[in-house]
Design a protein around this motif. Structure first.
Motif, PDB file in Angstrom:
ATOM      1  N   LEU A 164       0.843  -1.188   0.000  1.00 50.61           N
ATOM      2  CA  LEU A 164       0.000   0.000   0.000  1.00 50.61           C
ATOM      3  C   LEU A 164       0.882   1.243   0.000  1.00 50.61           C
ATOM      4  N   ASN A 165       0.311   2.381  -0.423  1.00 49.80           N
ATOM      5  CA  ASN A 165       1.122   3.596  -0.476  1.00 49.80           C
ATOM      6  C   ASN A 165       1.535   4.020   0.934  1.00 49.80           C
ATOM      7  N   ASN A 166       2.524   4.901   1.011  1.00 54.27           N
ATOM      8  CA  ASN A 166       3.108   5.276   2.301  1.00 54.27           C
ATOM      9  C   ASN A 166       2.125   5.978   3.226  1.00 54.27           C
ATOM     10  N   SER A 167       1.142   6.696   2.684  1.00 50.35           N
ATOM     11  CA  SER A 167       0.182   7.378   3.550  1.00 50.35           C
ATOM     12  C   SER A 167      -0.700   6.381   4.299  1.00 50.35           C
ATOM     13  N   CYS A 168      -0.718   5.149   3.854  1.00 49.06           N
ATOM     14  CA  CYS A 168      -1.483   4.080   4.532  1.00 49.06           C
ATOM     15  C   CYS A 168      -0.558   3.075   5.204  1.00 49.06           C
ATOM     16  N   GLY A 169       0.658   3.477   5.458  1.00 50.16           N
ATOM     17  CA  GLY A 169       1.594   2.634   6.201  1.00 50.16           C
ATOM     18  C   GLY A 169       2.500   1.772   5.350  1.00 50.16           C
ATOM     19  N   GLY A 170       2.249   1.687   4.045  1.00 46.17           N
ATOM     20  CA  GLY A 170       3.113   0.911   3.161  1.00 46.17           C
ATOM     21  C   GLY A 170       3.134  -0.579   3.430  1.00 46.17           C
ATOM     22  N   ALA A 171       2.104  -1.098   4.095  1.00 49.60           N
ATOM     23  CA  ALA A 171       2.063  -2.521   4.445  1.00 49.60           C
ATOM     24  C   ALA A 171       2.124  -3.399   3.196  1.00 49.60           C
ATOM     25  N   THR A 172       2.879  -4.491   3.290  1.00 49.93           N
ATOM     26  CA  THR A 172       3.031  -5.411   2.167  1.00 49.93           C
ATOM     27  C   THR A 172       2.109  -6.609   2.348  1.00 49.93           C
ATOM     28  N   ARG A 173       1.439  -6.984   1.241  1.00 50.23           N
ATOM     29  CA  ARG A 173       0.577  -8.165   1.204  1.00 50.23           C
ATOM     30  C   ARG A 173       1.201  -9.159   0.240  1.00 50.23           C
ATOM     31  N   PHE A 174       1.140 -10.437   0.584  1.00 47.48           N
ATOM     32  CA  PHE A 174       1.681 -11.504  -0.263  1.00 47.48           C
ATOM     33  C   PHE A 174       0.528 -12.152  -1.026  1.00 47.48           C
ATOM     34  N   ILE A 175       0.782 -12.470  -2.303  1.00 46.71           N
ATOM     35  CA  ILE A 175      -0.265 -13.057  -3.141  1.00 46.71           C
ATOM     36  C   ILE A 175       0.283 -14.217  -3.964  1.00 46.71           C
ATOM     37  N   ARG A 176      -0.628 -15.070  -4.390  1.00 47.27           N
ATOM     38  CA  ARG A 176      -0.366 -16.090  -5.413  1.00 47.27           C
ATOM     39  C   ARG A 176      -1.321 -15.743  -6.543  1.00 47.27           C
ATOM     40  N   TRP A 177      -0.819 -15.681  -7.772  1.00 48.68           N
ATOM     41  CA  TRP A 177      -1.616 -15.175  -8.881  1.00 48.68           C
ATOM     42  C   TRP A 177      -1.513 -16.071 -10.104  1.00 48.68           C
ATOM     43  N   SER A 178      -2.428 -15.859 -11.028  1.00 47.63           N
ATOM     44  CA  SER A 178      -2.395 -16.553 -12.317  1.00 47.63           C
ATOM     45  C   SER A 178      -3.196 -15.732 -13.328  1.00 47.63           C
ATOM     46  N   VAL A 179      -3.066 -16.120 -14.575  1.00 48.84           N
ATOM     47  CA  VAL A 179      -3.858 -15.530 -15.649  1.00 48.84           C
ATOM     48  C   VAL A 179      -4.842 -16.591 -16.121  1.00 48.84           C
ATOM     49  N   VAL A 180      -6.112 -16.213 -16.169  1.00 51.76           N
ATOM     50  CA  VAL A 180      -7.167 -17.110 -16.626  1.00 51.76           C
ATOM     51  C   VAL A 180      -7.543 -16.687 -18.039  1.00 51.76           C
ATOM     52  N   GLU A 181      -7.353 -17.616 -18.990  1.00 53.99           N
ATOM     53  CA  GLU A 181      -7.724 -17.303 -20.372  1.00 53.99           C
ATOM     54  C   GLU A 181      -9.201 -17.611 -20.564  1.00 53.99           C
ATOM     55  N   ARG A 182      -9.912 -16.651 -21.157  1.00 47.05           N
ATOM     56  CA  ARG A 182     -11.338 -16.809 -21.427  1.00 47.05           C
ATOM     57  C   ARG A 182     -11.573 -16.525 -22.908  1.00 47.05           C
ATOM     58  N   PRO A 183     -11.650 -17.554 -23.722  1.00 49.65           N
ATOM     59  CA  PRO A 183     -11.812 -17.364 -25.170  1.00 49.65           C
ATOM     60  C   PRO A 183     -13.022 -16.480 -25.490  1.00 49.65           C
ATOM     61  N   GLY A 184     -12.798 -15.530 -26.384  1.00 50.30           N
ATOM     62  CA  GLY A 184     -13.866 -14.647 -26.820  1.00 50.30           C
ATOM     63  C   GLY A 184     -14.062 -13.418 -25.952  1.00 50.30           C
ATOM     64  N   THR A 185     -13.315 -13.316 -24.867  1.00 51.96           N
ATOM     65  CA  THR A 185     -13.416 -12.146 -23.996  1.00 51.96           C
ATOM     66  C   THR A 185     -12.060 -11.909 -23.338  1.00 51.96           C
ATOM     67  N   ASN A 186     -11.978 -10.930 -22.451  1.00 52.92           N
ATOM     68  CA  ASN A 186     -10.704 -10.583 -21.820  1.00 52.92           C
ATOM     69  C   ASN A 186     -10.192 -11.687 -20.907  1.00 52.92           C
ATOM     70  N   ASN A 187      -8.878 -11.881 -20.942  1.00 45.47           N
ATOM     71  CA  ASN A 187      -8.252 -12.727 -19.933  1.00 45.47           C
ATOM     72  C   ASN A 187      -8.425 -12.049 -18.589  1.00 45.47           C
ATOM     73  N   GLN A 188      -8.228 -12.804 -17.523  1.00 42.35           N
ATOM     74  CA  GLN A 188      -8.351 -12.244 -16.189  1.00 42.35           C
ATOM     75  C   GLN A 188      -7.103 -12.511 -15.368  1.00 42.35           C
ATOM     76  N   LEU A 189      -6.766 -11.531 -14.533  1.00 40.81           N
ATOM     77  CA  LEU A 189      -5.751 -11.718 -13.514  1.00 40.81           C
ATOM     78  C   LEU A 189      -6.494 -12.163 -12.264  1.00 40.81           C
ATOM     79  N   GLN A 190      -6.106 -13.302 -11.713  1.00 42.93           N
ATOM     80  CA  GLN A 190      -6.729 -13.739 -10.465  1.00 42.93           C
ATOM     81  C   GLN A 190      -5.636 -13.876  -9.416  1.00 42.93           C
ATOM     82  N   PHE A 191      -6.002 -13.550  -8.163  1.00 43.20           N
ATOM     83  CA  PHE A 191      -5.043 -13.707  -7.081  1.00 43.20           C
ATOM     84  C   PHE A 191      -5.775 -13.986  -5.781  1.00 43.20           C
ATOM     85  N   LYS A 192      -5.003 -14.544  -4.849  1.00 41.55           N
ATOM     86  CA  LYS A 192      -5.501 -14.755  -3.496  1.00 41.55           C
ATOM     87  C   LYS A 192      -4.377 -14.400  -2.533  1.00 41.55           C
ATOM     88  N   PHE A 193      -4.766 -14.094  -1.306  1.00 42.27           N
ATOM     89  CA  PHE A 193      -3.800 -13.709  -0.290  1.00 42.27           C
ATOM     90  C   PHE A 193      -3.108 -14.929   0.303  1.00 42.27           C
TER      91      PHE A 193
END
Length: 159
Positions: free
Chosen positions: A82-111
């Motif tokens: 987060l930005n410094n005005s909110c303390g700059g706290a770091t969050r850890f994530i695991r992410w992937s890209v989901v392909e969806r034919p005919g529409t936009n791919n998606q970025l998905q993540f979880k904490f």
């Protein structure tokens, strides 16, 4: 008999390798996402007025403007701070890209915790990748406010 076992082994190996692989489109997006990004601006589409929101059940939208995001494509881990005005706290994530034919791919993540173990009970977030280039990225997510649809637009630049 030994030859049949060998053929069966290779057949199962090929099946597993192809079923676990990601598509070419998702792989390209993952490679472009790799690295450090800054979330420069969050805007709202689809409704009139001023909005203030808590994003990803984490912090207010103003805390995300100027936040730093890191995506590591070879093991699907990353962070955001987060930005410094909110303390700059770091969050850890695991992410992937989901392909969806005919529409936009998606970025998905979880904490995750700092060892990248799931802390969200399998729950996560998906954002539509509406634009992704070597230097800029735009993600969108649809939400409902008092029954009316609103789209949050996240604009990033690469560091």
């Amino acid at each position: 008999m030994q030859l049949k076992k060998l053929i069966l082994f290779f057949g199962v190996s090929i099946l597993l390798a192809t079923s676990c692989s990601i598509s070419k489109g998702a792989r390209v997006d993952r490679n472009v996402l790799n690295g450090n990004w800054t979330l420069s601006r969050i805007t709202y589409e689809g409704n009139e007025g001023e909005f203030k929101s808590v994003i990803f059940n984490d912090a207010e939208d103003t805390c995300f403007e100027g936040s730093n995001w890191f995506f590591r494509h070879n093991n699907s881990t990353g962070t955001y701070s987060l930005n410094n005005s909110c303390g700059g706290a770091t969050r850890f994530i695991r992410w992937s890209v989901v392909e969806r034919p005919g529409t936009n791919n998606q970025l998905q993540f979880k904490f995750t915790d700092d060892n990248y173990k799931d802390i969200s009970g399998g729950l996560g977030y998906r954002l539509d990748i509406t634009s992704l280039g070597e230097q800029n990225m735009t993600l969108k997510s649809k939400v409902s406010v008092e029954g009316e649809p609103i789209t949050l637009v996240y604009q990033f630049y690469k560091n």
